[in-house]
Design an enzyme around this catalytic site. Structure first.
Site, PDB file in Angstrom:
ATOM      1  N   GLN A  95     -20.867  62.359 -99.375  1.00 55.58           N
ATOM      2  CA  GLN A  95     -21.472  63.219-100.388  1.00 55.58           C
ATOM      3  C   GLN A  95     -20.461  63.589-101.467  1.00 55.58           C
ATOM      4  O   GLN A  95     -19.273  63.736-101.203  1.00 55.58           O
ATOM      5  CB  GLN A  95     -22.012  64.483 -99.714  1.00 55.58           C
ATOM      6  CG  GLN A  95     -22.786  65.423-100.623  1.00 55.58           C
ATOM      7  CD  GLN A  95     -23.269  66.645 -99.858  1.00 55.58           C
ATOM      8  OE1 GLN A  95     -23.375  66.632 -98.639  1.00 55.58           O
ATOM      9  NE2 GLN A  95     -23.570  67.719-100.579  1.00 55.58           N
ATOM     10  N   CYS A 101     -27.158  67.017 -99.538  1.00 55.98           N
ATOM     11  CA  CYS A 101     -26.927  66.558 -98.166  1.00 55.98           C
ATOM     12  C   CYS A 101     -28.232  66.116 -97.513  1.00 55.98           C
ATOM     13  O   CYS A 101     -28.253  65.200 -96.691  1.00 55.98           O
ATOM     14  CB  CYS A 101     -26.260  67.654 -97.338  1.00 55.98           C
ATOM     15  SG  CYS A 101     -27.219  69.202 -97.263  1.00 55.98           S
ATOM     16  N   HIS A 255     -27.008  73.169 -93.957  1.00 55.10           N
ATOM     17  CA  HIS A 255     -26.573  71.785 -94.171  1.00 55.10           C
ATOM     18  C   HIS A 255     -27.442  70.824 -93.370  1.00 55.10           C
ATOM     19  O   HIS A 255     -27.963  71.168 -92.305  1.00 55.10           O
ATOM     20  CB  HIS A 255     -25.114  71.658 -93.725  1.00 55.10           C
ATOM     21  CG  HIS A 255     -24.398  70.440 -94.225  1.00 55.10           C
ATOM     22  ND1 HIS A 255     -24.369  70.075 -95.547  1.00 55.10           N
ATOM     23  CD2 HIS A 255     -23.661  69.489 -93.557  1.00 55.10           C
ATOM     24  CE1 HIS A 255     -23.643  68.972 -95.686  1.00 55.10           C
ATOM     25  NE2 HIS A 255     -23.219  68.601 -94.493  1.00 55.10           N
ATOM     26  N   ASN A 279     -22.162  64.107 -90.265  1.00 53.95           N
ATOM     27  CA  ASN A 279     -22.108  64.983 -91.432  1.00 53.95           C
ATOM     28  C   ASN A 279     -22.069  64.108 -92.691  1.00 53.95           C
ATOM     29  O   ASN A 279     -21.205  63.228 -92.807  1.00 53.95           O
ATOM     30  CB  ASN A 279     -20.846  65.850 -91.347  1.00 53.95           C
ATOM     31  CG  ASN A 279     -20.759  66.876 -92.461  1.00 53.95           C
ATOM     32  OD1 ASN A 279     -21.459  66.777 -93.478  1.00 53.95           O
ATOM     33  ND2 ASN A 279     -19.903  67.870 -92.286  1.00 53.95           N
ATOM     34  N   TRP A 281     -20.877  64.596 -95.412  1.00 55.00           N
ATOM     35  CA  TRP A 281     -19.606  64.697 -96.125  1.00 55.00           C
ATOM     36  C   TRP A 281     -18.642  63.576 -95.713  1.00 55.00           C
ATOM     37  O   TRP A 281     -17.653  63.324 -96.404  1.00 55.00           O
ATOM     38  CB  TRP A 281     -18.941  66.041 -95.836  1.00 55.00           C
ATOM     39  CG  TRP A 281     -19.648  67.216 -96.466  1.00 55.00           C
ATOM     40  CD1 TRP A 281     -20.719  67.162 -97.307  1.00 55.00           C
ATOM     41  CD2 TRP A 281     -19.331  68.590 -96.300  1.00 55.00           C
ATOM     42  NE1 TRP A 281     -21.095  68.429 -97.677  1.00 55.00           N
ATOM     43  CE2 TRP A 281     -20.249  69.331 -97.072  1.00 55.00           C
ATOM     44  CE3 TRP A 281     -18.367  69.289 -95.579  1.00 55.00           C
ATOM     45  CZ2 TRP A 281     -20.235  70.725 -97.142  1.00 55.00           C
ATOM     46  CZ3 TRP A 281     -18.343  70.671 -95.638  1.00 55.00           C
ATOM     47  CH2 TRP A 281     -19.271  71.381 -96.428  1.00 55.00           C
TER      48      TRP A 281
END
Length: 686
Positions: A95, A101, A255, A279, A281
């Protein structure tokens, strides 16, 4: 000289079509634009979504941007840019500055299914062969698959690093370009801020999305998750509300994550149930039990530990199922058929969609509150449900899933305020042949069979219903009267007819099948008066004289061999003929196969490739793994691994018949025991 440098100094090729004021994406002809660029020796520049700040947004996102933001094409950013690589690890996206997200968690779930991914992201695009700076993606947009065309100019910082979605493989750009296409569909990059995983799942598949509140999860949640994980599903989850702050336990509040695996392991103290998450990220992981550094791993055998544990800061981690339920708020499962919701064996699902509108002063009647309300003014839809085959014993009642989706009123996703929506279901004591809207008196005298527990401000609300065969009325509405919007209403069941009362709009899918059957019924009756039973040659003549309306110019030609194969599947008494009742059932199935075939044959070629075949069979209720589908293409397709409509019909009839055989032979829904004669019959039959 690099490919990119050969284009420097050449003139631009733009496109005048703008986004317009509606929520519909602009219509741009990808092939025409690409060919024009190649012919003129230029790179495409999309004036409908230009490389300027307004395409990024107009609000807080602009303040996050690095100074001296630039727009660059992938050949400017890497010496060997690639659009997509099958060799790269699929979960490779990270991301960027946009708070999307939810979108990226859905994309990463999409990458776990090659056929799903290739439907949204045409994987044959590249920066070498016929490169013109133009790319195309597909999204399911309120009932239709729509193409979105973009140029490949991407926002980067002064060092040439992508500002938004990037890949851990610095030369891969499909993820960044997909995000740009989705931003164009939604209005801007800033319109991707905040959202639900379920919304992206719907836009990527057009499937059925089920959201489970983990605080209210059913007792068999692990069984549901197991069926989902090993089926054709996308799975995401979301933590409790927050501002994406990293908590002490390593999770991020507010998230979205992708659920990428589950595992039951055996410890000395007993079984442990684990889930694996990622995740978006690409970093920041859970720190509790079963995390990368947890001592819990010492409870497993060395072999199992080696298989499961990866100590990398890549955003992927395991956690106990009980901790997952405690720390996450929502589990979101998307499947292309509602089989996840029902444990019935051998099902074939049909799908119907209708579009409608709530208009102030006319059809925006609001909820059912009192005897004087205007609820009866809402759009009304008639649903007739019946068992797939009369005379057969099936679990009672019938499983029906209803999905209501509200359409946005503005091209910018975040400028739309969602209405609180829901729907009521009434049982009809008689069939209203005049198809007039039911009056206020009906709703005064009849209580709903099902009503909204809460009106939800969601893009989609859905509910599984268990209905006795019969006729029902579905009334979608908003939580307040006089609230205007358009909507899409979908019904999934084994067999049904579904259409709007008092509407002149055509009825699609299951109802269209009934209409086409009814239109042919008189000629069928006359034929069978002359021939009470028809053989393969007569069947061939009938099928080759029919007009297949959805197939256009690619009209099928049934061979005598194909018709003999069809008869063998239908002819239960081995007479070599079929009756009018058997033929009517066959005709309904052929009309359904025509619809799902046409839906996937997007180029009108008259053939399906591997991914299209798997999707078409899924739409018709037959779910096959990629490997099995490939084998079916080899067995029933042509030498170029393409399947025409006649072969598709033969395959579908055989697959459905084999499902029926399994259902008749199985005792527990999981397996069958065959004696030698039965095994020989099945082996030779297939």
């Amino acid at each position: 000289m690099s490919l990119w440098s050969s284009f420097r100094g050449r003139r631009k090729e733009g496109q005048k079509d703008g986004m317009g004021g509606s929520a519909q994406p602009p219509k741009q002809d990808y092939e025409a634009l690409k060919n024009r660029c190649l012919r003129n020796g230029c790179l495409f520049e999309d004036s409908a979504f230009p490389a300027v700040l307004s395409s990024i947004g107009r609000g807080p996102l602009l303040r996050k941007l690095p100074p001296r933001l630039q727009w660059r094409r992938p050949p400017e950013l890497h010496s060997d840019p690639q659009f997509y690589s099958a060799k790269a690890k699929r979960l490779d996206l990270c991301q960027g500055l946009v708070g999307d997200c939810w979108f990226l968690a859905a994309v990463q779930a999409l990458t776990l299914h090659q056929d799903f991914l290739s439907r949204v992201v045409p994987l044959n695009q590249s920066f070498t062969e016929k490169y013109a700076g133009i790319f195309q993606f597909w999204f399911w947009h309120f009932g239709k698959w729509v193409p979105v065309v973009i140029d490949d100019r991407l926002p980067v910082n002064e060092a040439g690093q992508l500002v938004f979605v990037s890949s851990t493989y610095k030369n891969l750009f499909w993820g960044a370009l997909l995000e740009k296409a989705y931003a164009k569909l939604c209005g801007s990059y800033e319109d991707l801020q905040r959202g639900q995983v379920s919304e992206a799942f719907l836009d990527f598949t057009g499937g059925v999305t089920v959201t489970i509140k983990l605080a209210e999860a059913p007792g068999n949640l692990w069984d549901i998750l197991t069926r989902a994980n090993y089926g054709r599903t996308l799975i995401g989850c979301q933590t409790h509300s927050g501002d994406e702050r990293v908590l002490e336990n390593g999770l991020v509040d507010g998230h979205a994550y992708t659920l990428i695996g589950i595992r039951k392991v055996t410890c000395k103290s007993g079984p442990e149930y684990l889930v694996k998450l990622r995740n978006p990220w690409g970093k920041v992981e859970w720190k509790g039990d079963w995390s990368d550094s947890s001592s819990k791993w010492e409870l497993l055998s060395p072999k199992e530990k080696i298989v499961l544990l990866r100590k990398n800061d890549d955003g992927e981690f395991w956690m106990a199922f009980k901790d997952f339920k405690a720390h996450f708020k929502l589990l979101v499962i998307c499947t292309l058929t509602p089989r996840l919701l029902s444990q019935e064996v051998g099902q074939t699902w049909s799908y119907t969609m209708q579009e409608g509108r709530w208009e102030k002063g006319t059809t925006a009647g609001g909820p059912r509150k009192s005897l004087r309300d205007t609820f009866w003014k809402n759009p009304q839809f008639l649903l007739s449900v019946w068992r797939p085959q009369e005379g057969r014993t099936f679990p009672m009642p019938c499983s029906v899933l209803v999905s209501l989706i509200q359409k946005p009123r503005h091209k910018h996703r975040n400028w739309n305020s969602l209405l609180a929506i829901g729907f009521y279901v009434f049982r009809m004591s008689k069939f209203y042949d005049d198809q007039r809207r039911l009056p206020r008196e009906f709703f005064l005298k009849n209580d709903p069979l099902s009503s909204p527990k809460d009106f939800l401000t969601e893009k989609e609300v859905s509910q599984e219903l268990w209905l006795e065969p019969g006729t029902y009325l579905i009334v979608p509405c908003t939580s307040e009267a006089r609230q205007a919007s358009e909507f899409v209403l979908r019904v999934f069941s084994r067999k049904h007819i579904f259409y709007e009362i008092g509407s002149h709009s055509s009825v699609v899918f299951s109802k269209e099948i009934e209409d086409q059957t009814a239109g042919q019924d008189e000629s069928f009756t006359k034929l069978f008066e002359k021939y009470p039973e028809i053989n393969a040659a007569q069947l061939q003549k009938i099928l080759n004289h029919m007009t297949w309306s959805s197939l256009g110019r690619a009209q099928p030609l049934f061979s005598l061999d194909a018709c003999q194969g069809i008869l063998a599947l239908l002819d239960l008494n081995a007479s070599g003929t079929v009756s009018i009742q058997e033929f009517r059932e066959l005709w309904k199935q052929l009309m359904l196969y025509q619809e799902v075939f046409h839906k996937q044959d997007i180029h009108g070629s008259g053939c399906l490739n591997w991914a299209q075949l798997q999707a078409a069979m899924g739409d018709a209720g037959i779910v096959l793994s990629g490997d099995v589908c490939q084998l079916m293409l080899i067995r029933y397709g042509g030498p170029n691994l393409q399947m025409d409509f006649v072969s598709f019909v033969h395959l579908m009839l055989r697959a459905e018949k084999m499902e029926d055989v399994f259902q008749n032979l199985t005792r527990d829904g999981k397996g069958i025991y065959l004696q030698k004669p039965e095994w020989l019959m099945l082996a030779l039959y297939s």
